[in-house]
Design a protein around this motif. Structure first.
Motif, PDB file in Angstrom:
ATOM      1  N   PRO A   1      35.230  -4.435 -20.376  1.00 51.33           N
ATOM      2  CA  PRO A   1      36.333  -4.228 -19.298  1.00 51.33           C
ATOM      3  C   PRO A   1      36.281  -4.610 -17.913  1.00 51.33           C
ATOM      4  N   HIS A   2      37.604  -4.740 -17.023  1.00 46.73           N
ATOM      5  CA  HIS A   2      37.454  -4.210 -16.274  1.00 46.73           C
ATOM      6  C   HIS A   2      37.714  -2.891 -15.935  1.00 46.73           C
ATOM      7  N   ALA A   3      36.819  -2.756 -14.806  1.00 47.74           N
ATOM      8  CA  ALA A   3      36.835  -1.910 -14.541  1.00 47.74           C
ATOM      9  C   ALA A   3      35.830  -1.725 -12.882  1.00 47.74           C
ATOM     10  N   GLY A   4      36.713  -0.237 -11.933  1.00 48.49           N
ATOM     11  CA  GLY A   4      36.347  -0.342 -10.222  1.00 48.49           C
ATOM     12  C   GLY A   4      37.224  -1.951  -9.774  1.00 48.49           C
ATOM     13  N   GLU A   5      38.607  -2.046 -10.355  1.00 49.80           N
ATOM     14  CA  GLU A   5      39.210  -3.784  -9.734  1.00 49.80           C
ATOM     15  C   GLU A   5      39.761  -3.325  -8.682  1.00 49.80           C
ATOM     16  N   THR A   6      41.265  -1.913  -9.229  1.00 49.87           N
ATOM     17  CA  THR A   6      42.342  -1.626  -8.536  1.00 49.87           C
ATOM     18  C   THR A   6      42.567  -0.602  -8.085  1.00 49.87           C
ATOM     19  N   GLU A   7      41.512   0.483  -9.280  1.00 49.47           N
ATOM     20  CA  GLU A   7      40.887   1.383  -9.135  1.00 49.47           C
ATOM     21  C   GLU A   7      39.149   2.347  -9.044  1.00 49.47           C
ATOM     22  N   GLY A   8      39.189   3.552  -8.646  1.00 53.49           N
ATOM     23  CA  GLY A   8      38.338   4.046  -7.567  1.00 53.49           C
ATOM     24  C   GLY A   8      36.690   3.871  -8.745  1.00 53.49           C
ATOM     25  N   PRO A   9      35.808   4.512  -7.925  1.00 53.66           N
ATOM     26  CA  PRO A   9      34.436   4.422  -8.894  1.00 53.66           C
ATOM     27  C   PRO A   9      34.145   5.276 -10.135  1.00 53.66           C
ATOM     28  N   LYS A  10      35.428   6.105 -10.586  1.00 47.85           N
ATOM     29  CA  LYS A  10      34.850   6.930 -11.368  1.00 47.85           C
ATOM     30  C   LYS A  10      35.783   6.206 -13.359  1.00 47.85           C
ATOM     31  N   SER A  11      36.665   5.636 -12.492  1.00 45.63           N
ATOM     32  CA  SER A  11      36.848   4.029 -13.791  1.00 45.63           C
ATOM     33  C   SER A  11      35.497   3.727 -14.050  1.00 45.63           C
ATOM     34  N   ILE A  12      34.718   3.279 -12.989  1.00 44.65           N
ATOM     35  CA  ILE A  12      33.131   2.209 -13.417  1.00 44.65           C
ATOM     36  C   ILE A  12      32.874   3.460 -14.100  1.00 44.65           C
ATOM     37  N   TRP A  13      32.389   4.569 -13.729  1.00 43.23           N
ATOM     38  CA  TRP A  13      31.620   6.257 -14.516  1.00 43.23           C
ATOM     39  C   TRP A  13      32.541   5.826 -16.212  1.00 43.23           C
ATOM     40  N   ASN A  14      33.431   5.416 -16.003  1.00 44.34           N
ATOM     41  CA  ASN A  14      33.831   5.863 -17.049  1.00 44.34           C
ATOM     42  C   ASN A  14      33.293   5.401 -18.611  1.00 44.34           C
ATOM     43  N   ALA A  15      33.605   4.295 -17.448  1.00 45.40           N
ATOM     44  CA  ALA A  15      32.906   2.860 -18.741  1.00 45.40           C
ATOM     45  C   ALA A  15      31.752   2.609 -19.273  1.00 45.40           C
ATOM     46  N   VAL A  16      31.010   2.531 -17.878  1.00 44.99           N
ATOM     47  CA  VAL A  16      29.301   2.504 -18.568  1.00 44.99           C
ATOM     48  C   VAL A  16      29.221   4.290 -19.411  1.00 44.99           C
ATOM     49  N   ARG A  17      30.622   5.159 -19.880  1.00 43.50           N
ATOM     50  CA  ARG A  17      30.098   5.944 -20.108  1.00 43.50           C
ATOM     51  C   ARG A  17      30.281   6.137 -21.803  1.00 43.50           C
ATOM     52  N   LEU A  18      31.244   4.885 -21.961  1.00 46.67           N
ATOM     53  CA  LEU A  18      32.204   4.461 -22.975  1.00 46.67           C
ATOM     54  C   LEU A  18      30.712   3.250 -23.708  1.00 46.67           C
ATOM     55  N   GLY A  19      29.569   2.764 -22.945  1.00 46.50           N
ATOM     56  CA  GLY A  19      29.322   1.834 -23.422  1.00 46.50           C
ATOM     57  C   GLY A  19      29.458   0.342 -22.869  1.00 46.50           C
ATOM     58  N   ALA A  20      29.968   0.034 -21.673  1.00 52.97           N
ATOM     59  CA  ALA A  20      29.963  -1.084 -21.251  1.00 52.97           C
ATOM     60  C   ALA A  20      29.091  -1.768 -21.484  1.00 52.97           C
ATOM     61  N   ASN A  21      29.236  -3.200 -21.302  1.00 51.38           N
ATOM     62  CA  ASN A  21      27.795  -3.977 -21.485  1.00 51.38           C
ATOM     63  C   ASN A  21      28.119  -4.791 -20.088  1.00 51.38           C
ATOM     64  N   ARG A  22      29.002  -4.561 -19.263  1.00 52.10           N
ATOM     65  CA  ARG A  22      29.140  -5.155 -17.802  1.00 52.10           C
ATOM     66  C   ARG A  22      30.542  -4.630 -17.852  1.00 52.10           C
ATOM     67  N   ILE A  23      30.970  -5.516 -16.056  1.00 53.52           N
ATOM     68  CA  ILE A  23      31.648  -4.348 -15.740  1.00 53.52           C
ATOM     69  C   ILE A  23      32.698  -6.044 -15.045  1.00 53.52           C
ATOM     70  N   GLY A  24      33.989  -6.018 -15.916  1.00 56.01           N
ATOM     71  CA  GLY A  24      34.563  -7.206 -14.597  1.00 56.01           C
ATOM     72  C   GLY A  24      35.395  -6.167 -13.371  1.00 56.01           C
ATOM     73  N   HIS A  25      34.316  -7.040 -12.287  1.00 51.45           N
ATOM     74  CA  HIS A  25      34.824  -6.232 -10.935  1.00 51.45           C
ATOM     75  C   HIS A  25      33.981  -5.217 -10.719  1.00 51.45           C
TER      76      HIS A  25
END
Ligand code: ADE
Ligand code: ZN
Length: 305
Positions: free
Chosen positions: A183-207
Motif C-alpha cells: 500500500p501507499h501509506a504515510g505519503e500525505t497522512e502521518g505515522p499512524k497510517s504507516i503503523w496501521n499498514a504494518v499492522r495489516l501486514g504490508a511488505n513494503r510501504i509506498g512513500h
C-alpha cells in the motif's frame, strides 16, 4: 557521479504505468491535445491537483493497444537507464471505474513487455477512496493472474479519503492468494497510517516518508526490515514535502530504515530513476557506496516469484 549512476544496475519497485506517459506519447494517444496542453496538465501545486491530472491522463488510455504502447515506451526508458528489474503498478481500479476490461488490457500489457530486456513483475492497484468492495474486485483480479507475473496488490489514490484500516480483509485475502501487500501509506497522512499498514501486514510501504516524524516507527521498520519506497521528486511535486531541504530521505537512511529509490510517476513528475539517484547524491550527500547499497536494496526487496 552521473556516469556512475547510469552504470549502476538498478531495480524500480514503485512506478505507475499510467504516470509514465510522456507528453509526446500522450499526443499519440489523443491527437486532440497538444504537447503544451499536456505539459500544462502535468503541473500542480498540491496533491489534489496531482490526482486530478492522474485521472486526466488515465482518461486518454482508451484501448488495449494504448496500454501496449505506453508499456513499450516505459520499458524502453527503463532499459536505457540500466534498470534490470521493475515491478510496475497498474491502476486496475481506474480500468474498472472506466468500465474497461482489465483482463484484455493486462493481456496487451504483458505481451508488450515480452521482448523487453527488463525483467518485469506487476502490482494491481485499487483506488482507496472507492472503498472496500472495489478493492476486493481488484484483489480478485490480481489473484487470478499470479501465473502471469502479478506479485502484489496495492492501494493508491487519496490516503485521507480511504484510510488503510478499511482494507484489512482485502489484504488478508490478497496475502492468502500469494500476493504481497504494497500500500501507499504515510505519503500525505502521518505515522499512524504507516503503523496501521504494518499492522495489516504490508511488505513494503509506498512513500512512508512521514515515518521520519516517529522515532519508534523508524526503529520498528529497521528491526522488521520493512522498506520504504522513497520518491523524492514525487513528494516535491505533490507538495507532500514542502522543499527539498525538508525531505527526510537522509534522516530515514541514517536511522537505518531500509529504503529504495523510485520515480512513482516519472512523466508526471519530470524525472527518471537516474535523476532520483542524482538528487540523493547532490542534495543529500549520498556517496557512491551508499548509492550502491540503495540500488542493491531495490533487488533485495523485490517480491519473490
Ligand atoms: N497513484 C499514482 N501515484 C500516486 C501517488 N503518489 N499517491 C497515491 N496514488 C498514486
Ligand atoms: Zn505511487
Amino acid at each position: 557521479m552521473e556516469s556512475f549512476i547510469a552504470g549502476l544496475e538498478k531495480a524500480e519497485l514503485h512506478v505507475h504505468l499510467e504516470g509514465s506517459i510522456e507528453p509526446e506519447t500522450m499526443v499519440e494517444l489523443d491527437p486532440s491535445v497538444t504537447i503544451e496542453q499536456v505539459r500544462n496538465e502535468y503541473r500542480y501545486s498540491d496533491f489534489a491537483g496531482f490526482l486530478r491530472a492522474y485521472v486526466w491522463a488515465g482518461k486518454r488510455i482508451a484501448t488495449p493497444g494504448d496500454y501496449a504502447l505506453i508499456t513499450r515506451r516505459l520499458l524502453e526508458r527503463l532499459a536505457a537507464q540500466n534498470v534490470r528489474y521493475a515491478e510496475i503498478n497498474l491502476s486496475v481500479g481506474v480500468m474498472l471505474w472506466r468500465k474497461q476490461d482489465p483482463a484484455r488490457n493486462f493481456d496487451a500489457i504483458v505481451s508488450a513487455a515480452g521482448n523487453s530486456p527488463v525483467q518485469v513483475r506487476w502490482i494491481f492497484d485499487a483506488v482507496r477512496q472507492f472503498g472496500t468492495e472495489h478493492a476486493f474486485e481488484v484483489a480478485r483480479l490480481a489473484a487470478g493472474r499470479t501465473d502471469c507475473g502479478v506479485v502484489g496488490f496495492g492501494t493508491g489514490g487519496d490516503e485521507a479519503r480511504g484510510p488503510i484500516e478499511w482494507f484489512e480483509a482485502v489484504f488478508d485475502f490478497a496475502r492468502s492468494s500469494g500476493l504481497r501487500i504494497l500500500p501507499h501509506a504515510g505519503e500525505t497522512e502521518g505515522p499512524k497510517s504507516i503503523w496501521n499498514a504494518v499492522r495489516l501486514g504490508a511488505n513494503r510501504i509506498g512513500h512512508g516518508i512521514r515515518a521520519a516524524e516517529d522515532p519508534e516507527l523508524m526503529a520498528w521498520l529497521r528491526e522488521h526490515d520493512v522498506p520504504l519506497e522513497v520518491c523524492i521528486s514525487s513528494n516535491l511535486a505533490t507538495g507532500a514535502v514542502k522543499s527539498i531541504e525538508n525531505h527526510p530521505v537522509r534522516r530515514l537512511f541514517d536511522a537505518g530504515v531500509p529504503i529504495v529509490l523510485n520515480t512513482d510517476d516519472p512523466a508526471m513528475f519530470h524525472t527518471t530513476l537516474n535523476r532520483e539517484f542524482a538528487l540523493a547524491a547532490t542534495h543529500f550527500g549520498f556517496t557512491s557506496e551508499e548509492l550502491r547499497q540503495v540500488a542493491a536494496a531495490g533487488f533485495r526487496y523485490a517480491c519473490p516469484g
